[in-house]
Design a protein around this motif. Structure first.
Motif, PDB file in Angstrom:
ATOM      1  N   PHE A  13      -6.780   2.947  -5.586  1.00 37.57           N
ATOM      2  CA  PHE A  13      -6.897   4.110  -4.699  1.00 37.57           C
ATOM      3  C   PHE A  13      -7.692   5.220  -5.387  1.00 37.57           C
ATOM      4  O   PHE A  13      -8.599   5.818  -4.783  1.00 37.57           O
ATOM      5  CB  PHE A  13      -5.497   4.597  -4.321  1.00 37.57           C
ATOM      6  CG  PHE A  13      -5.469   5.863  -3.510  1.00 37.57           C
ATOM      7  CD1 PHE A  13      -5.433   5.824  -2.118  1.00 37.57           C
ATOM      8  CD2 PHE A  13      -5.476   7.109  -4.133  1.00 37.57           C
ATOM      9  CE1 PHE A  13      -5.404   6.991  -1.373  1.00 37.57           C
ATOM     10  CE2 PHE A  13      -5.444   8.282  -3.398  1.00 37.57           C
ATOM     11  CZ  PHE A  13      -5.414   8.218  -2.009  1.00 37.57           C
ATOM     12  N   ASP A  53       4.005   7.890  -0.217  1.00 42.64           N
ATOM     13  CA  ASP A  53       4.275   6.726  -1.047  1.00 42.64           C
ATOM     14  C   ASP A  53       5.784   6.642  -1.255  1.00 42.64           C
ATOM     15  O   ASP A  53       6.541   7.381  -0.624  1.00 42.64           O
ATOM     16  CB  ASP A  53       3.495   6.765  -2.368  1.00 42.64           C
ATOM     17  CG  ASP A  53       3.823   7.971  -3.248  1.00 42.64           C
ATOM     18  OD1 ASP A  53       4.991   8.428  -3.228  1.00 42.64           O
ATOM     19  OD2 ASP A  53       2.934   8.450  -3.977  1.00 42.64           O
ATOM     20  N   ASN A 111      -0.995  11.247  -0.205  1.00 42.92           N
ATOM     21  CA  ASN A 111      -0.506  10.294   0.786  1.00 42.92           C
ATOM     22  C   ASN A 111       0.984  10.041   0.632  1.00 42.92           C
ATOM     23  O   ASN A 111       1.568  10.245  -0.438  1.00 42.92           O
ATOM     24  CB  ASN A 111      -1.250   8.962   0.658  1.00 42.92           C
ATOM     25  CG  ASN A 111      -2.666   9.036   1.186  1.00 42.92           C
ATOM     26  OD1 ASN A 111      -2.927   8.707   2.334  1.00 42.92           O
ATOM     27  ND2 ASN A 111      -3.585   9.480   0.346  1.00 42.92           N
ATOM     28  N   THR A 128      -8.865   6.409   2.454  1.00 38.87           N
ATOM     29  CA  THR A 128      -8.830   5.722   1.164  1.00 38.87           C
ATOM     30  C   THR A 128      -7.623   4.798   1.086  1.00 38.87           C
ATOM     31  O   THR A 128      -7.700   3.697   0.523  1.00 38.87           O
ATOM     32  CB  THR A 128      -8.816   6.742   0.020  1.00 38.87           C
ATOM     33  OG1 THR A 128      -9.934   7.627   0.162  1.00 38.87           O
ATOM     34  CG2 THR A 128      -8.902   6.062  -1.336  1.00 38.87           C
ATOM     35  N   ALA A 129      -6.501   5.232   1.669  1.00 35.95           N
ATOM     36  CA  ALA A 129      -5.316   4.364   1.721  1.00 35.95           C
ATOM     37  C   ALA A 129      -5.585   3.128   2.578  1.00 35.95           C
ATOM     38  O   ALA A 129      -5.138   2.022   2.249  1.00 35.95           O
ATOM     39  CB  ALA A 129      -4.123   5.145   2.263  1.00 35.95           C
ATOM     40  N   THR A 137       2.329   4.144  -6.007  1.00 37.26           N
ATOM     41  CA  THR A 137       2.449   5.569  -6.324  1.00 37.26           C
ATOM     42  C   THR A 137       1.938   5.832  -7.740  1.00 37.26           C
ATOM     43  O   THR A 137       2.100   4.970  -8.613  1.00 37.26           O
ATOM     44  CB  THR A 137       3.915   6.027  -6.183  1.00 37.26           C
ATOM     45  OG1 THR A 137       3.997   7.430  -6.374  1.00 37.26           O
ATOM     46  CG2 THR A 137       4.839   5.358  -7.195  1.00 37.26           C
ATOM     47  N   THR A 140      -7.510   0.720   0.531  1.00 39.61           N
ATOM     48  CA  THR A 140      -6.636   0.133  -0.486  1.00 39.61           C
ATOM     49  C   THR A 140      -5.801  -0.993   0.102  1.00 39.61           C
ATOM     50  O   THR A 140      -5.622  -2.048  -0.514  1.00 39.61           O
ATOM     51  CB  THR A 140      -5.725   1.214  -1.089  1.00 39.61           C
ATOM     52  OG1 THR A 140      -6.521   2.276  -1.634  1.00 39.61           O
ATOM     53  CG2 THR A 140      -4.841   0.650  -2.188  1.00 39.61           C
ATOM     54  N   GLU A 171       0.836  -1.208   0.000  1.00 41.47           N
ATOM     55  CA  GLU A 171       0.000   0.000   0.000  1.00 41.47           C
ATOM     56  C   GLU A 171       0.867   1.253   0.000  1.00 41.47           C
ATOM     57  O   GLU A 171       0.654   2.167  -0.801  1.00 41.47           O
ATOM     58  CB  GLU A 171      -0.940  -0.013   1.207  1.00 41.47           C
ATOM     59  CG  GLU A 171      -1.946   1.123   1.222  1.00 41.47           C
ATOM     60  CD  GLU A 171      -1.333   2.469   1.607  1.00 41.47           C
ATOM     61  OE1 GLU A 171      -1.604   3.468   0.888  1.00 41.47           O
ATOM     62  OE2 GLU A 171      -0.580   2.515   2.589  1.00 41.47           O
ATOM     63  N   LYS A 227      -0.411   8.047  -5.041  1.00 36.76           N
ATOM     64  CA  LYS A 227      -1.664   7.989  -4.281  1.00 36.76           C
ATOM     65  C   LYS A 227      -1.882   9.407  -3.763  1.00 36.76           C
ATOM     66  O   LYS A 227      -1.397   9.748  -2.684  1.00 36.76           O
ATOM     67  CB  LYS A 227      -1.581   6.984  -3.131  1.00 36.76           C
ATOM     68  CG  LYS A 227      -1.293   5.556  -3.580  1.00 36.76           C
ATOM     69  CD  LYS A 227      -1.468   4.552  -2.472  1.00 36.76           C
ATOM     70  CE  LYS A 227      -0.817   4.950  -1.192  1.00 36.76           C
ATOM     71  NZ  LYS A 227       0.661   5.000  -1.258  1.00 36.76           N
ATOM     72  N   ALA A 262      -2.360   1.744  -6.808  1.00 36.05           N
ATOM     73  CA  ALA A 262      -2.521   3.178  -7.041  1.00 36.05           C
ATOM     74  C   ALA A 262      -3.787   3.467  -7.840  1.00 36.05           C
ATOM     75  O   ALA A 262      -4.509   4.433  -7.571  1.00 36.05           O
ATOM     76  CB  ALA A 262      -1.291   3.726  -7.772  1.00 36.05           C
TER      77      ALA A 262
END
Length: 344
Positions: free
Chosen positions: A245, A37, A35, A324-325, A30, A328, A26, A32, A242
């Motif tokens: 996400f 990454d 966030n 959201t991460a 990339t 994912t 997660e 994302k 990604a």
């Protein structure tokens, strides 16, 4: 094809290994947007902290799986979550994956429990089996880390998670199991029922509900839907993550963004993700509205190069879709258990 169907997979690669790998994949995915990454740090949060958090959480994930323990009497799910968070915080030095672990612990339990299965029904059964003791352990976990949360709904001040273990009397008085607590956060309007059957006052209908809590009360629909996107996609798992996400963010406003920047900003962020997912199509002013409405082909065709500019903009603006991460990460776990591989 699942790990079991390939033969020996469940023995060679257990759910704890896949949960740890999901945490690592997660953060490595990339871009994302907004966030951390593998290409981006935030001012107060670095990529390697997430690697440390994944390693530190392992002992709690092992507890969730009942590793080395009588499978007929596994430790409580709240205890497993509390240990995972404590280990994460100790190794990372901060809160990196609290929300991921809130989703992974029941997923691991459902996978490892011979009476359950990794399915919406199996997850619902795991969540409904939680107790007041699980809720107390969940509240104690907040004492190990700083978590961004909204104020509790009206009438539930005694259940504010920021009270930590001080909320135990209120939890026991109202007979609130962990699922009951999360049901309060999942409510987007109307009345929220407590474990004792007493309704709180109305909740602001404009607020963005807690998507992670909603997974607990709805059978993990976002997790399983995004897992399908990952499984039917092609290319490196980090790229698939990604794209998933982007699909999740385009579908619904992010809870963390709403908590830190407001509901309007959260909805605008989803609209901007949708514009990347569906260039020139639909109304980019807001989210799609439901994860089931997201077209898998749109996710698979998402332009990650175009998402790079959105990632830079979100970081500059302080828009951090952390929930959201989390989703994912959970989807990656399900995809791994159902046969996704890191090898070509």
């Amino acid at each position: 094809m699942t790990r079991d169907e390939r033969g020996g997979g469940a023995d060679a690669v257990g759910p704890v290994d896949d949960a740890t790998l999901a945490l690592l994949l997660e953060v490595a995915g990339t871009p994302k947007p907004g966030n951390v990454d593998r290409r981006r740090d935030l001012d107060d949060l670095r990529f390697e902290a997430f690697l440390g958090g994944a390693v530190g959480a392992r002992s709690g994930l092992e507890l969730a799986a009942g590793s080395g323990i009588d499978a007929a009497d596994p430790p409580a799910i709240g205890e497993a979550f509390e240990r995972a968070v404590a280990g994460m915080a100790d190794r990372a030095g901060t809160n990196t994956q609290f929300g991921c672990l809130l989703l992974l612990v029941p997923l691991v339990r459902a996978t490892a429990d011979p009476d359950r299965e990794l399915s919406p029904a199996g997850l619902d059964a795991v969540c409904r089996a939680t107790t007041v003791d699980d809720a107390v352990a969940f509240y104690r976990a907040f004492e190990a880390v700083d978590v961004a949360v909204d104020d509790p709904p009206p009438g539930a001040a005694g259940l504010d998670v920021r009270r930590g273990s001080d909320a135990e009397p209120a939890l026991r008085e109202r007979e609130m199991a962990l699922r009951d607590v999360l049901a309060l956060s999942a409510e987007s309007g109307g009345s929220a029922e407590t474990g004792s059957g007493t309704a709180t006052d109305s909740v602001d209908p404009d607020r963005v509900p807690d998507r992670n809590a909603a997974e607990w009360t709805e059978g993990f629909p976002r997790t399983f839907r995004a897992a399908e996107w990952i499984l039917t996609d092609e290319g490196p798992l980090t790229d698939r993550a990604a794209r998933a996400f982007l699909g999740l963010l385009a579908a619904e406003p992010d809870t963390l963004v709403a908590s830190t920047r407001g509901a309007e900003t959260a909805r605008e962020a989803s609209g901007r993700a949708r514009a990347v997912l569906e260039p020139g199509g639909g109304d980019p002013a807001g989210p799609i509205g439901d994860v089931s409405a997201v077209d898998a082909d749109d996710v698979h065709d998402a332009d990650l190069e175009a998402a790079e500019s959105l990632a830079e903009a979100f970081v500059a603006e302080g828009v951090n879709p952390g929930t959201t991460a989390d989703l994912t990460c959970a989807a990656l776990f399900v995809a791994l258990r159902r046969g996704a591989e890191v090898a070509p």
